[in-house]
Scaffold this motif. Structure first.
Motif, mmCIF file in Angstrom:
data_model
loop_
_atom_site.group_PDB
_atom_site.id
_atom_site.type_symbol
_atom_site.label_atom_id
_atom_site.label_comp_id
_atom_site.label_asym_id
_atom_site.label_seq_id
_atom_site.Cartn_x
_atom_site.Cartn_y
_atom_site.Cartn_z
ATOM 1 N N VAL A 512 11.245 20.944 -1.939
ATOM 2 C CA VAL A 512 11.780 22.300 -2.092
ATOM 3 C C VAL A 512 10.577 23.460 -1.966
ATOM 4 N N ALA A 513 9.175 23.122 -2.017
ATOM 5 C CA ALA A 513 8.143 23.994 -1.854
ATOM 6 C C ALA A 513 8.248 24.441 -0.389
ATOM 7 N N ASP A 514 8.627 23.621 0.451
ATOM 8 C CA ASP A 514 8.867 23.661 2.209
ATOM 9 C C ASP A 514 10.079 24.400 2.560
ATOM 10 N N GLY A 515 11.016 24.851 1.397
ATOM 11 C CA GLY A 515 12.090 25.664 1.503
ATOM 12 C C GLY A 515 13.574 24.816 1.694
ATOM 13 N N LEU A 516 13.164 23.513 1.804
ATOM 14 C CA LEU A 516 14.592 22.817 1.669
ATOM 15 C C LEU A 516 15.545 22.521 0.531
ATOM 16 N N ILE A 517 16.457 21.797 0.421
ATOM 17 C CA ILE A 517 17.274 21.864 -0.735
ATOM 18 C C ILE A 517 17.533 20.194 -0.742
ATOM 19 N N PRO A 518 16.892 19.418 -1.359
ATOM 20 C CA PRO A 518 16.982 18.001 -1.282
ATOM 21 C C PRO A 518 18.106 17.494 -2.099
ATOM 22 N N VAL A 519 18.720 16.284 -1.844
ATOM 23 C CA VAL A 519 19.621 15.567 -2.402
ATOM 24 C C VAL A 519 19.329 14.221 -2.377
ATOM 25 N N ALA A 520 19.503 13.631 -3.413
ATOM 26 C CA ALA A 520 19.228 12.054 -3.699
ATOM 27 C C ALA A 520 20.278 11.265 -3.634
ATOM 28 N N ALA A 521 20.345 9.932 -3.250
ATOM 29 C CA ALA A 521 21.447 9.034 -3.248
ATOM 30 C C ALA A 521 20.829 7.692 -3.112
ATOM 31 N N THR A 522 21.714 6.702 -4.166
ATOM 32 C CA THR A 522 21.282 5.346 -3.913
ATOM 33 C C THR A 522 21.412 4.736 -2.748
ATOM 34 N N SER A 523 21.176 3.811 -2.327
ATOM 35 C CA SER A 523 21.399 3.062 -1.097
ATOM 36 C C SER A 523 22.617 2.146 -1.178
ATOM 37 N N GLY A 524 22.753 1.862 -2.566
ATOM 38 C CA GLY A 524 23.817 0.755 -2.935
ATOM 39 C C GLY A 524 23.431 -0.489 -2.924
ATOM 40 N N SER A 525 22.058 -0.878 -2.570
ATOM 41 C CA SER A 525 21.435 -1.975 -2.523
ATOM 42 C C SER A 525 20.389 -1.845 -3.408
ATOM 43 N N LYS A 526 19.071 -1.931 -3.021
ATOM 44 C CA LYS A 526 18.112 -1.910 -4.137
ATOM 45 C C LYS A 526 17.205 -0.516 -3.825
ATOM 46 N N GLY A 527 17.333 0.344 -2.846
ATOM 47 C CA GLY A 527 16.549 1.492 -2.728
ATOM 48 C C GLY A 527 17.479 2.629 -2.898
ATOM 49 N N MET A 528 16.852 3.849 -2.293
ATOM 50 C CA MET A 528 17.537 5.260 -2.296
ATOM 51 C C MET A 528 17.152 6.057 -1.084
ATOM 52 N N GLN A 529 17.766 6.757 -0.825
ATOM 53 C CA GLN A 529 17.612 8.198 0.404
ATOM 54 C C GLN A 529 17.578 9.419 -0.212
ATOM 55 N N ILE A 530 16.453 10.142 0.485
ATOM 56 C CA ILE A 530 16.564 11.558 0.063
ATOM 57 C C ILE A 530 16.922 12.299 1.280
ATOM 58 N N TYR A 531 17.897 13.296 1.156
ATOM 59 C CA TYR A 531 18.445 14.082 2.332
ATOM 60 C C TYR A 531 18.105 15.497 2.190
ATOM 61 N N ALA A 532 18.084 16.268 3.199
ATOM 62 C CA ALA A 532 17.998 17.491 3.108
ATOM 63 C C ALA A 532 18.549 18.080 4.593
ATOM 64 N N GLY A 533 19.404 19.180 4.468
ATOM 65 C CA GLY A 533 20.032 19.917 5.596
ATOM 66 C C GLY A 533 18.862 20.472 6.472
ATOM 67 N N VAL A 534 18.725 20.429 7.764
ATOM 68 C CA VAL A 534 17.761 21.142 8.260
ATOM 69 C C VAL A 534 18.296 21.656 9.551
ATOM 70 N N GLU A 535 17.499 22.899 10.237
ATOM 71 C CA GLU A 535 17.651 23.211 11.587
ATOM 72 C C GLU A 535 16.409 23.069 12.294
ATOM 73 N N VAL A 536 16.566 22.244 13.651
ATOM 74 C CA VAL A 536 15.444 22.116 14.351
ATOM 75 C C VAL A 536 15.403 22.693 15.716
ATOM 76 N N THR A 537 14.455 22.621 16.419
ATOM 77 C CA THR A 537 14.590 23.047 17.869
ATOM 78 C C THR A 537 14.162 21.820 18.725
ATOM 79 N N SER A 538 13.872 20.500 18.142
ATOM 80 C CA SER A 538 13.689 19.489 18.994
ATOM 81 C C SER A 538 14.239 18.124 18.309
ATOM 82 N N ALA A 539 14.514 17.096 18.893
ATOM 83 C CA ALA A 539 15.362 15.957 18.453
ATOM 84 C C ALA A 539 14.152 15.295 17.711
ATOM 85 N N GLN A 540 12.808 15.480 18.116
ATOM 86 C CA GLN A 540 11.905 14.644 17.248
ATOM 87 C C GLN A 540 11.150 15.445 15.990
ATOM 88 N N ALA A 541 11.803 16.622 15.804
ATOM 89 C CA ALA A 541 10.964 17.247 14.676
ATOM 90 C C ALA A 541 11.172 16.634 13.438
#
Length: 666
Positions: A512-541
């Motif tokens: 959030v401090a870096d200007g992104l809007i994070p969303v949390a999701a369980t993995s359906g197994s043991k862990g979880m993922q944190i997602y955010a929509g991004v715009e980038v200029t390179s595939a490795q960014a």
């Protein structure tokens, strides 16, 4: 009058008619000449207040005539299928409302009375009349509100012939539509109250059995503090003694477990209630209760021998419309109920319509999970979740994890779309599997693209339980730059998703401090993922940013997190897998099923749920719970699609927001 099991052989011939086997509460509707309506269950329980919206519906249409109808009260889900689970949830809510002395109706859970027999009309009892005549008079009754009361269709041999059907093809259609099975009824049969003659024969696609709850085991690990499993009994049909018939530990929602705990604790007793003690191994951690509650389980087998046991059981719910005295066990030493019949033989097909496309489906009642969840139920889930799932699959090459023989059978990954795929399914050819790091950079992989309902149904029919996708999409066959960032949080030995939540909280603040809007999701197994929509200029960014953030986390809290992939380094730590952002990697898609012991789902969750999580089971969601959540909460992952922000510059010290202290103070 009750239906007798047909032993796996569907009755056929011109003397039989067929009705759908219904999955609800058996109810008699008694309408007096003045319109007063009384609803009673099979065991005489008065359900009039609970199903008050059914009273008075037929009063005007009967014009002063009395009537007694036999039928089933059911609830339909959003896809038009009868859903016993929703009916159970409604009953639980009714009981809570009654305790709280509330009278407001359940308008969001409409019920329907499906009539299949007429026992009295005016002052004439019809019990001795043949079924065919009773059905004819029932069909002539006006139904002014078919959304509340209607008549169940009955198919004679002539009806089937006119539709170019056979009883077996009707059964195939029933399976494809997700119903329980068929009931065959002789056209000349009288109505014998309380009897179970050969005149009515039920042919279930899924075996269920009523059981008496005689004890429970407290849950362990993630289920500490609630019910882990139930110990079941039934009456010996010869002696009437209460005997032990096995246990059940799957099929419960978290709400089921907590509700059962609250119901069972006041019923506790010092010893077991059976005539003979259960096996010693089943006595471990057992807590016994008075045998007054009746439930229902789904099962695959009843073992033979003097100590018959239900096997491969899954809980379906309590049955307040049954009494313990009604529940009997199979006779000792004799074969128990036969395995659920296989109405669709290997190689046979059932044709269905999905989103305007015609698909051939097979082996719909094949169990894919230990709790008995079948392929048809998997297809039903993906059909219902499609509106929220498809936007997150759009234009993303999909890798399937297929389980053709169920989750305990061999699984395999499938990227290439084979020749059996329908011609309308879009695919995208990508060199080297879409990655320059592929072992064969010149290999062309034709990935499927799942853009519509029919594509999801087709994939589910392949037993593709898991759907994995990259963080990038394709346009006109060319790979785009990544448009989402993901952190995969994997709990190491000694940790759980609760520990992942603490890491996720800090990640939330950083993103959030870096200007992104994070969303949390369980993995359906043991862990979880944190997602955010991004715009980038390179595939490795995204990988560069995620790695810098993960390394900074590890540097600040080395006892809580690690970025080392070696499993030996994960003891007591949460592994932050930043590499999921690599163009070569895929991640389980949100809303995808997982190939685990239970049909759990990778589920988006709110940040309040993340912050409030203190027990691992709080963030475990099965298919029914996910469907209920999406109907109430909508698509919690939508911000990832709707809000894409540029990634900030990173340095060797990581994100500019990782200068705050961590772990967070609580």
């Amino acid at each position: 009058m009750l239906a007798k099991p047909d032993g796996g052989r569907l009755r056929e011939g011109p003397q039989w008619a067929y009705e759908y086997k219904l999955d609800g509460y058996r109810v008699a509707m008694r309408i007096a000449a003045d319109g007063t309506t009384v609803l009673t269950s099979r065991n005489g329980l008065d359900l009039t207040v609970e199903f008050a919206e059914l009273t008075g519906v037929l009063t005007a249409a009967l014009r002063g005539r009395a009537a007694v109808l036999d039928g089933e009260v059911v609830v339909y889900n959003e896809t038009g299928q009868i859903d016993f689970g929703l009916l159970q949830q409604r009953r639980g809510r009714f009981q809570k409302h009654r305790t709280a002395k509330r009278t407001d109706p359940f308008e969001d859970v409409p019920i329907r009375f499906l009539a299949f027999d007429l026992l009295q009309l005016d002052d004439q009892l019809l019990l001795d009349q043949p079924y065919e005549q009773r059905r004819h008079q029932l069909a002539e009754l006006p139904m002014p509100d078919p959304f509340r009361i209607t008549v169940v269709p009955s198919y004679t041999t002539d009806d089937l012939t006119a539709d170019r059907l056979t009883p077996q093809r009707l059964l195939d259609r029933v399976a494809a539509e997700g119903h329980e099975g068929l009931v065959a009824k002789r056209l000349d049969s009288p109505y014998l109250p309380g009897k179970r003659p050969d005149f009515w024969c039920k042919h279930p696609l899924v075996q269920t059995r009523e059981v008496i709850v005689c004890g429970w085991r407290p849950g362990q690990s993630g289920f500490t503090g609630t019910v882990g499993g139930l110990l079941l009994g039934a009456h010996d049909p010869d002696t009437g003694e209460l005997i032990y018939i096995g246990d059940v530990g799957t099929g419960f929602t978290r709400q089921d477990r907590d509700h059962l705990r609250d119901r069972l604790q006041p019923l506790e007793r010092s010893g077991h209630p059976f005539a003979s003690p259960p096996p010693r191994e089943d006595l471990v951690r057992a807590r016994w209760v008075d045998p007054v509650l009746v439930g229902e389980v789904r099962f695959r087998q009843f073992t033979r021998g003097d100590e018959g046991r239900l096997r491969h059981t899954a809980w379906r719910g309590l049955r307040a419309d049954r009494t313990p005295s009604e529940v009997t066990a199979p006779r000792p030493g004799r074969p128990g109920p036969p395995p659920a019949p296989e109405p669709i033989k290997i190689g046979s097909r059932v044709t269905v319509n999905a989103g305007g496309r015609t698909l051939a489906l097979s082996n719909l009642d094949k169990p894919l999970y230990p709790d008995g969840t079948t392929k048809s139920e998997v297809i039903a889930y993906y059909s219902r979740i499609a509106p929220v799932l498809l936007p997150h699959l759009a234009d993303r090459p999909v890798t399937f994890v297929r389980f053709p023989n169920g989750v305990h059978g061999q699984k395999f990954f499938q990227k290439n779309t084979d020749a059996s795929a329908p011609g309308w399914l879009p695919t995208v050819p990508l060199r080297g599997g879409g990655s320059r790091r592929s072992t064969d950079a010149n290999e062309i992989v034709h990935y499927p693209l799942l853009h519509e309902l029919a594509a999801l149904v087709w994939a589910a029919n392949l037993a593709a339980l898991e759907l994995h996708v990259p963080q990038w999409t394709v346009t006109d066959g060319v790979r785009d730059l990544p448009n989402r960032l993901v952190f995969d949080l994997d709990p190491g030995p000694g940790t759980t998703i609760v520990d992942c939540c603490r890491v996720a909280e800090r990640l939330h603040d950083v993103l959030v401090a870096d200007g992104l809007i994070p969303v949390a999701a369980t993995s359906g197994s043991k862990g979880m993922q944190i997602y955010a929509g991004v715009e980038v200029t390179s595939a490795q960014a995204p990988s560069v940013y995620a790695k810098a953030a993960a390394v900074a986390f590890e540097r600040e809290a080395p006892q809580q997190v690690t970025t080392n992939m070696a499993k030996s380094r994960r003891e007591g730590r949460v592994f932050i897998d930043w590499s999921q952002n690599s163009p070569a990697k895929t991640t389980i898609s949100p809303y995808s099923l997982r190939g685990r012991d239970e049909p759990t789902v990778a589920t988006p969750v709110t940040w309040d749920e993340v912050r409030g999580c203190r027990r691992a089971e709080e963030l475990v969601f099965t298919v029914d719970e996910v469907l209920e959540r999406t109907s109430e909460l909508g698509d919690l992952l939508a911000p990832v699609l709707q809000n894409r922000a540029p990634l900030p510059a990173t340095s060797s010290s990581g994100s500019r927001s990782l200068t705050r202290s961590w772990p967070p103070r609580r």
